[in-house]
Design an enzyme around this catalytic site. Structure first.
Site, short mmCIF file in Angstrom:
data_model
loop_
_atom_site.label_atom_id
_atom_site.label_comp_id
_atom_site.label_asym_id
_atom_site.label_seq_id
_atom_site.Cartn_x
_atom_site.Cartn_y
_atom_site.Cartn_z
N THR A 12 0.82 -1.21 0.00
CA THR A 12 0.00 0.00 0.00
C THR A 12 0.86 1.27 0.00
OG1 THR A 12 -1.79 -1.14 1.10
CG2 THR A 12 -1.76 1.23 1.37
N THR A 88 1.81 -4.48 4.20
CA THR A 88 1.71 -4.81 5.62
C THR A 88 1.17 -6.22 5.89
OG1 THR A 88 -0.46 -3.77 5.78
CG2 THR A 88 1.45 -2.40 6.33
N1 ASP Z 1 -2.81 -5.50 1.14
C1 ASP Z 1 -1.71 -4.58 1.27
C2 ASP Z 1 -0.40 -5.34 1.12
O1 ASP Z 1 -0.04 -6.04 2.04
C3 ASP Z 1 -1.78 -3.94 2.60
C4 ASP Z 1 -0.69 -2.94 2.89
O2 ASP Z 1 0.33 -2.84 2.28
O3 ASP Z 1 -0.89 -2.25 3.90
O4 ASP Z 1 0.27 -5.20 0.13
#
Ligand code: ASP
Length: 323
Positions: A12, A88
């Site tokens: 993200t 994340t």
């Molecule tokens: N779904 C995303 C990922 O893990 C969530 C994020 O990066 O916060 O790439």
């Protein structure tokens, strides 16, 4: 000024929200590149765009490439700190893999964001700045791989994503962060006690993760026996117990010499051989199940993937899982 390497892998933090559809996704260009000038007052910044992946697309293959890139860059280009941006969802798995396998003791910090780059309250650049500060800190040396988001510094070993959307999602249940980042600097208030690293060169094993539940029987254990399986991690109940009907499945996997590591589905505490009833920890331990020392399921899986590259001796595996 410290010479700091930033490696982008996606997530993200590297995405944008489509204003029409509301979908958050990677675009052609990583928006983090435009932020590099604002970091130049903090350190001598060098940027490498290794992957542009949502973190559910990360696999052990990319983790190994990332590990090799970091070690090579530190050795050849003498970086004094490394920051990795990452999605994340699986951030804790990559961070823990790096913690287990990188021998260097320069600060290595993994960060991400819960809001994409063009959303109100985007936390990506803020977390990146905090991470560069931590990676540049002398005190961060020798503390293992660190995870920095939302003004907090966590160890890769203890941190986990606890909330689906809140920016304070990364927590270290039971132990808490080991430091904080403020406008004035980086402050550590704890140090990890011990770090053991494993110099593996490949990740070739297949390890799966099962979660125990009331009424679990041997159905899933029978199903996974048909897989090319090298190891199993079970998120057991409470202090390390399983429903009685599941023990038949455990026994038949152990008879096939498939190592089984037990963790708890509770997110605080460790597993121990306390209970003497059918399926209780004492019976599981006697059967040869390996008890882990406080890792969650997804990290125990990473550790078993690494450990199986070193040995498949049950006693040695049990020793490794006590660290
Ligand atoms: N779904 C995303 C990922 O893990 C969530 C994020 O990066 O916060 O790439």
């Amino acid at each position: 000024m410290k010479k700091i390497l930033i490696i982008h892998t996606g997530g993200t933090i590297s995405m944008k929200e489509d204003e029409k559809t509301g979908a958050v996704k990677p675009g052609e260009k990583n928006p983090l590149h435009d932020t590099t000038p604002s970091l130049k007052t903090l350190a001598d910044i060098h940027v490498e765009e290794l992957f542009h992946l949502p973190s559910p697309h990360m696999t052990p293959k990319e983790m190994l490439i990332l590990r090799n890139t970091i070690e090579e860059k530190i050795k050849k280009e003498h970086f004094q700190g490394v920051v990795i941006t990452h999605g994340t969802d699986t951030l804790e798995e990559t961070a823990y893999f790096l913690d287990l396998t990188i021998q260097e003791d320069v600060p290595i910090v993994v960060t991400g964001a819960m809001r994409s780059s063009n959303e109100i309250g985007a936390d990506g650049l803020y977390n990146l700045i905090s991470s560069v500060k931590v990676a540049s800190s002398d005190e961060a040396r020798g503390k293992g791989v660190l995870v920095v988001l939302n003004d907090e510094i966590h160890t890769a070993k203890n941190v986990t994503k606890t909330h689906t959307s809140n920016i304070a999602t990364f927590q270290s249940p039971q132990y808490g962060p080991i430091g904080i980042v403020t406008k004035r600097g980086v402050f550590f208030h704890h140090s990890p006690t011990k770090r053991v690293t494993y110099p593996i060169r490949q990740l070739s094993k297949n390890v799966v993760l099962l979660k125990a539940y009331a009424g679990m029987d041997d159905m899933l254990f029978d199903a996974i026996q048909t897989l090319p399986l090298d190891g199993l991690v079970i998120e057991a109940l409470g202090q390390g117990n399983l429903p009685p009907k599941a023990t038949k499945g455990v026994k038949s996997l152990l008879e096939k010499k498939i190592p089984i590591v037990l963790v708890s589905r509770c997110f605080n505490g460790i597993v121990q051989d306390i209970y003497g009833y059918e399926g209780g920890g004492k019976q599981l331990k006697e059967m040869g199940v390996i008890f882990s020392n406080g890792l969650n399921g997804q990290k125990a899986r990473i550790k078993l993937l690494v450990a199986l590259e070193m040995t498949n001796d049950d006693e040695k595996l049990q020793e490794m899982f006590m660290d």
